[in-house]
Design an enzyme around this catalytic site. Structure first.
Site, PDB file in Angstrom:
ATOM      1  N   ASP A 255      32.029  61.553 129.062  1.00 31.03           N
ATOM      2  CA  ASP A 255      31.662  61.847 127.678  1.00 31.03           C
ATOM      3  C   ASP A 255      32.608  62.927 127.133  1.00 31.03           C
ATOM      4  O   ASP A 255      32.919  63.908 127.824  1.00 31.03           O
ATOM      5  CB  ASP A 255      30.204  62.334 127.596  1.00 31.03           C
ATOM      6  CG  ASP A 255      29.667  62.291 126.177  1.00 31.03           C
ATOM      7  OD1 ASP A 255      28.768  61.468 125.918  1.00 31.03           O
ATOM      8  OD2 ASP A 255      30.151  63.081 125.328  1.00 31.03           O
ATOM      9  N   ILE A 256      33.038  62.757 125.894  1.00 31.47           N
ATOM     10  CA  ILE A 256      34.008  63.688 125.297  1.00 31.47           C
ATOM     11  C   ILE A 256      33.379  65.056 125.032  1.00 31.47           C
ATOM     12  O   ILE A 256      34.090  66.066 124.915  1.00 31.47           O
ATOM     13  CB  ILE A 256      34.579  63.070 123.995  1.00 31.47           C
ATOM     14  CG1 ILE A 256      35.935  63.659 123.664  1.00 31.47           C
ATOM     15  CG2 ILE A 256      33.616  63.203 122.829  1.00 31.47           C
ATOM     16  CD1 ILE A 256      36.695  62.890 122.604  1.00 31.47           C
TER      17      ILE A 256
ATOM     18  N   HIS B 155      25.006  51.999 125.685  1.00 29.76           N
ATOM     19  CA  HIS B 155      25.559  52.866 126.731  1.00 29.76           C
ATOM     20  C   HIS B 155      24.445  53.631 127.421  1.00 29.76           C
ATOM     21  O   HIS B 155      23.441  53.985 126.807  1.00 29.76           O
ATOM     22  CB  HIS B 155      26.589  53.854 126.167  1.00 29.76           C
ATOM     23  CG  HIS B 155      26.109  54.631 124.978  1.00 29.76           C
ATOM     24  ND1 HIS B 155      26.061  54.083 123.706  1.00 29.76           N
ATOM     25  CD2 HIS B 155      25.659  55.905 124.848  1.00 29.76           C
ATOM     26  CE1 HIS B 155      25.609  54.994 122.858  1.00 29.76           C
ATOM     27  NE2 HIS B 155      25.336  56.101 123.528  1.00 29.76           N
TER      28      HIS B 155
HETATM   29  P1  5GP Z   1      24.628  58.489 121.525  1.00 32.59           P
HETATM   30  O1  5GP Z   1      24.226  59.589 120.594  1.00 32.59           O
HETATM   31  O2  5GP Z   1      25.084  57.255 120.781  1.00 32.59           O
HETATM   32  O3  5GP Z   1      23.586  58.186 122.561  1.00 32.59           O
HETATM   33  O4  5GP Z   1      25.844  59.039 122.378  1.00 32.59           O
HETATM   34  C1  5GP Z   1      27.186  58.877 122.016  1.00 32.59           C
HETATM   35  C2  5GP Z   1      28.001  59.733 122.947  1.00 32.59           C
HETATM   36  O5  5GP Z   1      29.343  59.349 122.815  1.00 32.59           O
HETATM   37  C3  5GP Z   1      27.925  61.230 122.673  1.00 32.59           C
HETATM   38  O6  5GP Z   1      27.444  61.908 123.829  1.00 32.59           O
HETATM   39  C4  5GP Z   1      29.378  61.597 122.334  1.00 32.59           C
HETATM   40  O7  5GP Z   1      29.755  62.857 122.847  1.00 32.59           O
HETATM   41  C5  5GP Z   1      30.158  60.468 122.962  1.00 32.59           C
HETATM   42  N1  5GP Z   1      31.411  60.168 122.282  1.00 32.59           N
HETATM   43  C6  5GP Z   1      31.594  60.039 120.946  1.00 32.59           C
HETATM   44  N2  5GP Z   1      32.877  59.730 120.683  1.00 32.59           N
HETATM   45  C7  5GP Z   1      33.508  59.659 121.889  1.00 32.59           C
HETATM   46  C8  5GP Z   1      34.859  59.387 122.254  1.00 32.59           C
HETATM   47  O8  5GP Z   1      35.740  59.126 121.438  1.00 32.59           O
HETATM   48  N3  5GP Z   1      35.147  59.402 123.583  1.00 32.59           N
HETATM   49  C9  5GP Z   1      34.189  59.682 124.530  1.00 32.59           C
HETATM   50  N4  5GP Z   1      34.586  59.685 125.804  1.00 32.59           N
HETATM   51  N5  5GP Z   1      32.907  59.956 124.205  1.00 32.59           N
HETATM   52  C10 5GP Z   1      32.574  59.946 122.893  1.00 32.59           C
END
Ligand code: 5GP
Length: 124
Positions: free
Chosen positions: A35-36, A108
């Site tokens: 995760d970034i 994810h």
């Molecule tokens: P959600 O809120 O959809 O469950 O989680 C999305 C996740 O994706 C977040 O934890 C965010 O930090 C991660 N994320 C967003 N953009 C990127 C990216 O460009 N690369 C990576 N590796 N993670 C990302």
């Protein structure tokens, strides 16, 4: 209602190689990467390569091969990180839709580990 997949989401771009990622594991149907913006010492995202919006979309419409590959990859990552059987444990989260506060509309799993993670939900 059909699930509408937006192929411009950030994980679709990662899968197409348009955006770099730090890959942790890759198999025929699954990709896992860091995760970034890590929320714990271990914060890994596991995604299917197929176009699925949410966990329920994946469970309902993915093939048996995709589903098996996804969960076997997940198990391998947990084992490789040393946080599963005999380890200190981990939390697996999948956010779906607006109430689930899903930011990226490609299914994810978050695997979080490496510290005591505290209560499951914050009161808001
Ligand atoms: P959600 O809120 O959809 O469950 O989680 C999305 C996740 O994706 C977040 O934890 C965010 O930090 C991660 N994320 C967003 N953009 C990127 C990216 O460009 N690369 C990576 N590796 N993670 C990302």
């Amino acid at each position: 209602m059909a699930y509408a997949y937006d192929d411009q989401n950030i994980f679709a771009k990662i899968l197409r190689g348009e955006i770099p990622n730090s890959t942790v594991a890759e198999s025929e149907h699954t990709l896992a990467f860091l995760d970034i913006s890590p929320q714990a010492p271990v914060h890994i995202l596991v995604i299917p390569k197929g176009q699925y919006v949410t966990a329920d979309h994946f469970a309902a419409e993915a093939s048996p091969e995709e589903i098996t590959d996804f969960w076997k990859t997940f198990a391998q990552i947990v084992s490789d990180q040393g946080v599963g059987d005999g380890g200190n444990g981990y939390r697996m989260i999948s956010n779906s839709g607006s109430d689930g506060v899903q930011d990226v509309p490609h299914f994810h799993l978050h695997i979080l580990a490496g510290r005591r993670l505290g209560p499951m939900l914050q009161r808001v």
